[in-house]
Structure formats: C-alpha cells, structure tokens
Design a protein around this motif. Structure first.
Motif, mmCIF file in Angstrom:
data_model
loop_
_atom_site.group_PDB
_atom_site.id
_atom_site.type_symbol
_atom_site.label_atom_id
_atom_site.label_comp_id
_atom_site.label_asym_id
_atom_site.label_seq_id
_atom_site.Cartn_x
_atom_site.Cartn_y
_atom_site.Cartn_z
ATOM 1 N N ASP A 1 -11.906 12.956 -0.125
ATOM 2 C CA ASP A 1 -12.415 11.573 0.133
ATOM 3 C C ASP A 1 -11.712 10.904 1.184
ATOM 4 O OD1 ASP A 1 -13.204 9.042 -0.072
ATOM 5 O OD2 ASP A 1 -12.325 8.424 -1.870
ATOM 6 N N SER B 152 -11.627 8.091 2.323
ATOM 7 C CA SER B 152 -11.062 6.655 2.054
ATOM 8 C C SER B 152 -9.728 6.909 1.794
ATOM 9 C CB SER B 152 -11.989 5.960 1.242
ATOM 10 O OG SER B 152 -11.896 6.598 0.039
ATOM 11 N N VAL B 153 -9.106 8.257 1.076
ATOM 12 C CA VAL B 153 -7.843 8.329 0.725
ATOM 13 C C VAL B 153 -6.936 8.287 2.410
ATOM 14 C CG1 VAL B 153 -6.204 10.176 0.138
ATOM 15 C CG2 VAL B 153 -8.221 9.693 -1.114
ATOM 16 N N VAL C 169 -3.640 5.035 6.009
ATOM 17 C CA VAL C 169 -3.197 4.151 7.406
ATOM 18 C C VAL C 169 -3.023 2.760 7.059
ATOM 19 C CG1 VAL C 169 -4.724 3.746 9.512
ATOM 20 C CG2 VAL C 169 -4.552 6.119 8.631
ATOM 21 N N SER C 170 -3.730 2.234 6.249
ATOM 22 C CA SER C 170 -3.836 0.780 6.049
ATOM 23 C C SER C 170 -2.384 0.479 5.448
ATOM 24 C CB SER C 170 -4.727 0.471 4.994
ATOM 25 O OG SER C 170 -4.379 0.653 3.773
ATOM 26 N N LEU C 171 -1.622 1.608 4.919
ATOM 27 C CA LEU C 171 -0.244 1.273 4.128
ATOM 28 C C LEU C 171 0.711 1.626 5.389
ATOM 29 C CD1 LEU C 171 -1.077 3.051 0.766
ATOM 30 C CD2 LEU C 171 -0.381 0.606 1.107
ATOM 31 N N GLY C 172 0.253 1.869 6.582
ATOM 32 C CA GLY C 172 1.105 1.758 7.770
ATOM 33 C C GLY C 172 1.551 3.148 8.154
ATOM 34 N N SER C 173 0.619 4.188 7.649
ATOM 35 C CA SER C 173 1.113 5.473 8.179
ATOM 36 C C SER C 173 0.128 5.795 9.746
ATOM 37 C CB SER C 173 0.741 6.518 7.195
ATOM 38 O OG SER C 173 0.717 7.890 7.533
ATOM 39 N N LYS D 134 0.139 11.576 11.681
ATOM 40 C CA LYS D 134 1.233 11.678 10.484
ATOM 41 C C LYS D 134 0.441 11.646 9.178
ATOM 42 C CE LYS D 134 5.147 9.476 8.307
ATOM 43 N NZ LYS D 134 5.689 8.074 8.215
ATOM 44 N N ALA E 178 -4.911 0.490 13.185
ATOM 45 C CA ALA E 178 -5.053 0.164 11.885
ATOM 46 C C ALA E 178 -3.953 0.057 10.926
ATOM 47 C CB ALA E 178 -6.183 0.912 11.056
ATOM 48 N N HIS E 179 -2.674 1.221 11.414
ATOM 49 C CA HIS E 179 -1.662 1.392 10.830
ATOM 50 C C HIS E 179 -0.559 0.384 11.023
ATOM 51 C CE1 HIS E 179 -0.769 3.675 14.482
ATOM 52 N NE2 HIS E 179 0.508 3.174 14.370
ATOM 53 N N ILE F 269 -2.357 -5.004 6.058
ATOM 54 C CA ILE F 269 -3.143 -5.416 5.256
ATOM 55 C C ILE F 269 -3.222 -4.534 3.938
ATOM 56 C CG2 ILE F 269 -5.643 -5.954 4.920
ATOM 57 C CD1 ILE F 269 -5.673 -6.421 7.934
ATOM 58 N N ILE G 118 -5.254 -3.039 1.004
ATOM 59 C CA ILE G 118 -6.652 -2.928 0.743
ATOM 60 C C ILE G 118 -6.790 -1.955 -0.571
ATOM 61 C CG2 ILE G 118 -8.689 -1.753 1.502
ATOM 62 C CD1 ILE G 118 -7.556 -1.862 4.477
ATOM 63 N N ALA H 97 -9.196 5.574 -3.937
ATOM 64 C CA ALA H 97 -8.690 6.098 -2.742
ATOM 65 C C ALA H 97 -7.002 6.571 -3.151
ATOM 66 C CB ALA H 97 -8.926 5.363 -1.463
ATOM 67 N N LEU H 98 -6.656 7.031 -4.363
ATOM 68 C CA LEU H 98 -4.992 7.122 -4.470
ATOM 69 C C LEU H 98 -4.946 8.569 -3.823
ATOM 70 C CD1 LEU H 98 -5.113 6.281 -8.201
ATOM 71 C CD2 LEU H 98 -4.310 4.876 -6.259
ATOM 72 N N PHE H 99 -3.708 8.789 -3.613
ATOM 73 C CA PHE H 99 -3.401 10.293 -3.043
ATOM 74 C C PHE H 99 -3.225 11.078 -4.287
ATOM 75 C CE2 PHE H 99 -1.135 6.993 -0.547
ATOM 76 C CZ PHE H 99 -1.853 6.841 0.538
ATOM 77 N N PHE I 5 4.128 4.641 -1.413
ATOM 78 C CA PHE I 5 3.773 5.237 -0.040
ATOM 79 C C PHE I 5 4.123 4.372 1.023
ATOM 80 C CE2 PHE I 5 0.907 6.414 3.403
ATOM 81 C CZ PHE I 5 1.074 7.950 3.370
ATOM 82 N N GLY I 6 3.370 2.978 0.833
ATOM 83 C CA GLY I 6 3.682 1.977 1.694
ATOM 84 C C GLY I 6 5.111 1.540 2.220
ATOM 85 N N GLN J 15 6.772 4.192 4.355
ATOM 86 C CA GLN J 15 6.233 4.157 5.890
ATOM 87 C C GLN J 15 7.232 2.932 6.381
ATOM 88 O OE1 GLN J 15 4.387 6.411 6.642
ATOM 89 N NE2 GLN J 15 3.986 6.950 4.648
ATOM 90 N N ARG J 16 7.449 1.876 5.459
ATOM 91 C CA ARG J 16 8.286 0.854 5.990
ATOM 92 C C ARG J 16 9.953 1.043 6.078
ATOM 93 N NH1 ARG J 16 3.622 -0.263 4.673
ATOM 94 N NH2 ARG J 16 2.353 -2.056 5.533
ATOM 95 N N ARG K 13 -0.330 -0.431 -5.493
ATOM 96 C CA ARG K 13 -0.057 0.196 -4.010
ATOM 97 C C ARG K 13 -0.152 -0.923 -2.889
ATOM 98 N NH1 ARG K 13 -3.384 5.320 -2.174
ATOM 99 N NH2 ARG K 13 -5.213 3.573 -2.224
ATOM 100 N N ALA K 14 -1.397 -1.667 -3.101
ATOM 101 C CA ALA K 14 -1.568 -2.535 -1.961
ATOM 102 C C ALA K 14 -0.835 -3.848 -2.212
ATOM 103 C CB ALA K 14 -3.127 -3.028 -2.108
ATOM 104 N N ILE L 61 3.577 -3.686 -0.781
ATOM 105 C CA ILE L 61 4.050 -3.963 0.347
ATOM 106 C C ILE L 61 4.299 -5.377 0.807
ATOM 107 C CG2 ILE L 61 3.328 -1.567 1.177
ATOM 108 C CD1 ILE L 61 1.061 -2.872 2.587
#
Lengths: 262, 350
Positions: free
Chosen positions: A158, A160-161, A166-170, A174, B73-74, B78, B80, B86-88, B99-100, B103-104, B147-148, B151
């Motif tokens: 999927d 959107s994963v 990406v939206s979380l900053g990756s 990467k 975007a990254h 924000i 979302i 859309a979980l990993f 996860f977020g 990245q920080r 998760r959203a 952060i």
C-alpha cells in the motif's frame, strides 16, 4: 469415503509422472555407472565421475565462471529490476502500459534470437570483453523474472504507507530503503533465486557470448559431450540439478515456495 | 503552539483536468475544519496538496505564516491519519508510533517513553510489541492517530479516517479524535464524505463540489441557513421551489410559485425575501393537507418512515417530497395541497 478413480486417469497420471521424473532418474543412474560410456541401468556403482568433474580443469574453470556470472548478473538485474518495478507500480496511472512489456521482452523474444542480437551488439559492435558481454546478457536474460516477481510483491504494498513515512519526516530515498524495501524483501529474495537458477542453467544466450578462454558450465557440458560420451556429463547434470534443488530447499525452509508461485 | 492554515487561490490539475479551482480556505489556530463532499469534489486533492504529495498549479499554501508551497512533503511537519491506516507492516506498534520521533533524531530511550505514553493515551499500551497485522481496524486507526500525534505537529490532517470502521466504532472514534485534537489544541483539516461525521466533529465545515467550496460555515449555520441550492440539497432541503413576490404587505409577503399556487410568507420567520427567490423545504417542512393555502399536488408513491408517511408529489413545479401524519394516511392519486411550515424552510437567492 472411497472415490472411484477411472483406471485411465490413473494410467494418464502415471505416464505424466514417468516422463517428468524418468529422465532425471536415468541421469542420476547413468552418473553412477562404472562404465566409461553413458549407460542405463548403471553397471556397477562409483562416484568416480563426480570427482572427475573437478579433475578436468575446463569444468573447474567454467563452474567458477557460471557461479560468478549467476551471482553478478542476478545482482545487476535486481539493481535495475527493483527500481523499475517500483516505478512501474508507483506511477502506473501516468505511465504508458507498453512500458511494462518492455521489461519482459527477453522472455518473449526467442532466447536464441536474443543471444544472437546480443552477440552482434555487445561483442561484435561494441567490442566488449567476453565476460562483460556475458554479464550484460545474463542480467538482461533474468531481468523479466526480477521485475515480475518484485512487481507481485509491490502489488500487495500500500503506497499510502510510503506517504505516511514521508509525512512523518522521512525523505523519499530513505523511505524507499527503510519502508518500501523491507516490505518487498520476500519478493526480492524470491526473484534473486529464480534469476540465479535461470542464469546458472542458461545455454542459448551463453552459446553466442562465450568465446576463447571463457565459457560457462552448461556450454562446457555441450563441448565435452561432442568429444567424450562418458558419464561425466551425467555427473555434471546431476550436480546442476542438486544445486537447483538445494537452492529451492533453502527458499522453502526460509520463505516457503508460495513466494515463487504468487 | 497553534497555528493557522491558509490556502489562497490554490488550483490543481491532473493532466488537463482541472480538479481544484482557485480554492481559498483559512483554518484558524486550534480549529477543526472538515472538507465535505462526494467523491471527486476535490477534498482529498486539497489534503494531498497541503501534505505536499501533490503540487498546486497555482496559489499558495501557508502554515503559521510560513509558505509551504515549495517545501518537500517530508519537511512539512504535518501529522496525517490515512483512510486505510497506512501503518508500517514490518514494524511493531511501538516502532510505528516512534517512527516520526526517530526521523527527528530523538534519543532511543526518550523515543520509547514518548511512544508508550502516547499509546497509553489511546488505550493501546499493552499492544506495544505486536505487529499491525494482529490488530483490529479500530486499534489500527488508534495506532495511526498516536503515530500522527506523537510528533506534536502544528497541523493534523485526516483523510476519511473512519470509513473502514463499522458504525458503532465510527462514533466512538470520532469522539476520541475530537477529544485529542481539542486537548492538544491542534489545528486540524478533516476530509470526509459523511455529513453526520463532519457536522458532529467540526468547528466549521466546507461543503465542496467540483473543485470549489460551496459554503464554509459552522454546522448549525449550514444546516439551517444554506447559502445556495447545492448546499441546501446537500443538507436535506430536498424541495426547491422557484417563487416570485406578488405583493408585499409589511412583514408578510404574498408569493407565487413557479407552476402556480400562492403562499403567505413571513419575513419574520424567513428573513428578508427578495423579489425572485427559491423556497427550500425539507420533506418534514412540507405538510400534506386536503385543503388550505399551498401548492396543489397529486400524490404518488407513499413510504412509511416510522414517525410519518412520506409522499412523492407531482406538482407543476416538479416532483416534491412531503410528509403527512400517521393518523391520516392519504392514498396515491389523491389531489392535495402542500403547505410549508416556515421554521423548516429557508429562502435562497434565486
């Protein structure tokens, strides 16, 4: 719960199995024969022909070449195939449909034609060294397997994963390595194995690309057969079969064969 | 720290198809605004533009005064929540939430602590070591929410977050989302096609159609005073009758319906009435009667609603839908009069 099975069906099934398995049994038998010519059933039992493979330097050298070629060719192909499969899926709405067909061309075109055209372009026109053109040839030959099998994995992924990551900053690149790749890992491994076996056993493409001093194991097998008709040929065949079976067994044990048929 | 989200004259194209037309929208600090509309109205496109998954063909997007339009975007920071969670799949619940933070560059120990605290808040602390595949839909969406939120983003966005859940869970989840959003005082943009969901959760709702915002208002205003026929239909004013003022008598106006029928309308109840207008009425705002003042109609199909009967009515102004009392059923084919009850009606500019 006895189901009646028609005797003709039993006979038909038995024939299919006989023709599938029979030749393989004959080869194994012939490889063990104590005679200096190919024969079945074996007369006497010996492992001499297996050790003979390693005594003939041409077999030793081509075996090394074949394994090296299969490993490098498959790696190269995955290096191209994974990004290609990814792009074809990620942008399937905007990309023309014929583009995905291009990546399976090597299996659609008769292999012998493919081999010949590679000889004309890589070896003859571009003047590449033999090993380099073999490497390119094998990488192209197995590319369809890589793209197809990795695609099957991506179809279940999927996207959107990826957007979530990406939206979380990756950053995108990467994200590909930390999120996309781990989720198509099984497909990539399956593709590697299928491609490795295909490359290892290839004759038609290698036939055109091998040259003085460099050959592959299947080609050497043909060359040897032209001069000697001894059980060494059968022994090499059994060895190639054994490698294939061993690789499959490893896949089955680690991933399950369903990855290959999915 | 709450910030405002401002979209000004944002346009978007898919190839040559225009999907957003000069859209302007402002979400105040700490406010939750919903984009509501049918599929293809541009609501998801708007969200994806703000997220940075799409680039606008024109206009600017600002968050807290900072121009986001060209930012990747990254780098937008924000949070979302996606429709399909859309979980990993390859990470545990805790790793998903962390996860977020990773990245920080948050230290592993602090990361773990914050992720677990967030999971505690959504009631999933004991699932930290599981993989998403082992969770139910509602649990997955709570993980996605955690998760959203973890952060601490200045803006939260929701893309139809509840549409994969069953009805009971949807109501619980939207309460939970609203509670968390208000507790954090986070500015939020919420995309949905479900009117009840949008109205119940939002400070303001933007009703969208064909790439435009038709009306942006508080749910109460949208529900009782739609600004145009599209919004009126959307919120349940199924009867739209074109009318003209025939005579003004102080506060009261005598108006004539397009296909005939005269009504006395009170401007006290309906507000100022222009010379030409559209009278919008919900089915329950149009009563079937044997005689009296109103629009003449022939009754068609009758359906039973539990609290009333509903009739399809043929009138010279087209088909209208009206309710009638349970105590007095009418038969199809009868000739009747439809009388509007003004508190269930509104006047639109014609």
């Amino acid at each position: 719960m006895a189901t009646r099975i028609h005797p003709l069906l039993v006979a038909f099934a038995a024939l299919v199995f006989f023709f599938l398995v029979g030749p393989l049994v004959i080869i194994v038998g012939a490889a063990l024969s104590d005679t200096s010519f190919l024969t079945f059933p074996p007369q006497g039992l010996t492992l001499h022909w297996f050790s003979n493979i390693f005594e003939i330097s041409a077999f030793r050298e081509t075996m090394t070449t074949s394994f090296l070629l299969a490993f490098l060719g498959t790696s190269l192909s995955l290096l191209v195939g994974i990004p290609a499969a990814y792009a074809l899926h990620r942008h399937r709405v905007t990309l023309p449909t014929w583009l995905s067909t291009v990546f399976v061309l090597p299996v659609l075109i008769p292999e012998i034609v493919f081999g010949f055209s590679l000889m004309k372009s890589a070896t003859a026109a571009a003047g590449l060294p033999i090993f380099a053109s073999l490497l390119i040839g094998h990488a192209l030959l197995v590319l369809p397997y890589c793209v197809r099998v990795v695609s099957a994995s991506l179809a279940a992924f999927d996207f959107s994963v990826e957007e979530a990551a990406v939206s979380l900053g990756s950053p995108p690149l990467k994200t590909f390595f930390t999120v996309v790749l781990p989720n198509i890992r099984a497909g990539a491994i399956a593709a590697f194995i299928l491609a490795f076996i295909t490359s290892l056993n290839d004759v038609s493409v290698s036939l055109f690309l091998t040259g003085p001093g460099i050959s592959t194991l299947p080609i050497q097998l043909l060359a040897h057969m032209e001069q000697f008709f001894d059980p060494t040929i059968a022994a090499v065949s059994v060895l190639l079969m054994a490698v294939t079976v061993a690789v499959m067994a490893v896949v089955e044990a680690t991933l399950g064969l369903s990855f290959l048929t999915k | 720290m709450s910030v405002t989200l401002d979209l000004s004259s944002v346009s978007a194209h898919y190839g040559t198809t225009k999907v957003l037309e000069e859209l302007s929208l402002s979400v105040k600090a700490g406010e939750l605004v919903s984009l509501l509309g049918a599929s293809g109205c541009g609501k998801t496109t708007t969200l994806r533009l703000v997220a940075g998954f799409l680039s606008p063909s024109g206009g600017t997007i600002r968050l807290g005064g900072e121009d986001l339009t060209r930012k990747p975007a990254h780098a937008r920071n924000i949070g979302i929540v996606f429709q399909n969670y859309a979980l990993f799949p390859h990470l545990t619940v805790e790793e998903n939430v962390a996860f977020g933070l990773k990245q920080r560059r948050v230290e592993p120990a602090a990361r773990r602590e914050r992720a677990l605290a967030m999971l505690e808040r959504v009631g999933l602390a004991e699932f930290a070591d599981r993989h998403p595949a082992a969770l139910s839909g509602g649990q997955k969406q709570r993980v996605a929410l955690a998760r959203a939120l973890v952060i601490d983003p200045p803006l939260l966005m929701f893309d139809e977050p509840l549409s994969n859940l069953d009805a009971k869970l949807r109501v619980d989840m939207r309460v939970e989302i609203r509670r968390l959003q208000q507790a954090n005082n986070t500015t939020a943009l919420y995309v949905t096609h479900d009117q009840e969901e949008a109205f119940s959760i939002s400070d303001r709702v933007a009703i969208m159609n064909a790439g435009r915002i038709m009306q942006l208002d508080a749910p109460e205003v949208l529900y009782s005073r739609p600004a145009n026929p599209f919004v009126a239909r959307f919120v349940g004013f199924e009867n739209l009758v074109r009318m003209r003022v025939a005579e003004r008598m102080g506060e009261t106006v005598l108006a004539e319906a397009e296909g005939g029928g005269r009504l006395h309308l009170s401007q006290q109840a309906l507000g100022p009435i222009p010379d030409a207008f559209v009278l919008a009425a919900r089915p329950e705002g149009l009563t079937v009667a044997r005689q009296g003042e109103g629009i003449a109609a022939r009754l068609g199909l009758r359906t039973y609603l539990g609290r009333a009967y509903q009739y399809r009515c043929e009138t010279s102004a087209g088909e209208l839908i009206a309710n009638g009392p349970l105590s007095q059923p009418f038969e199809p084919g009868e000739t009747v009069v439809l009388t509007p009850s003004l508190e269930q009606c509104c006047v639109l500019e014609g």
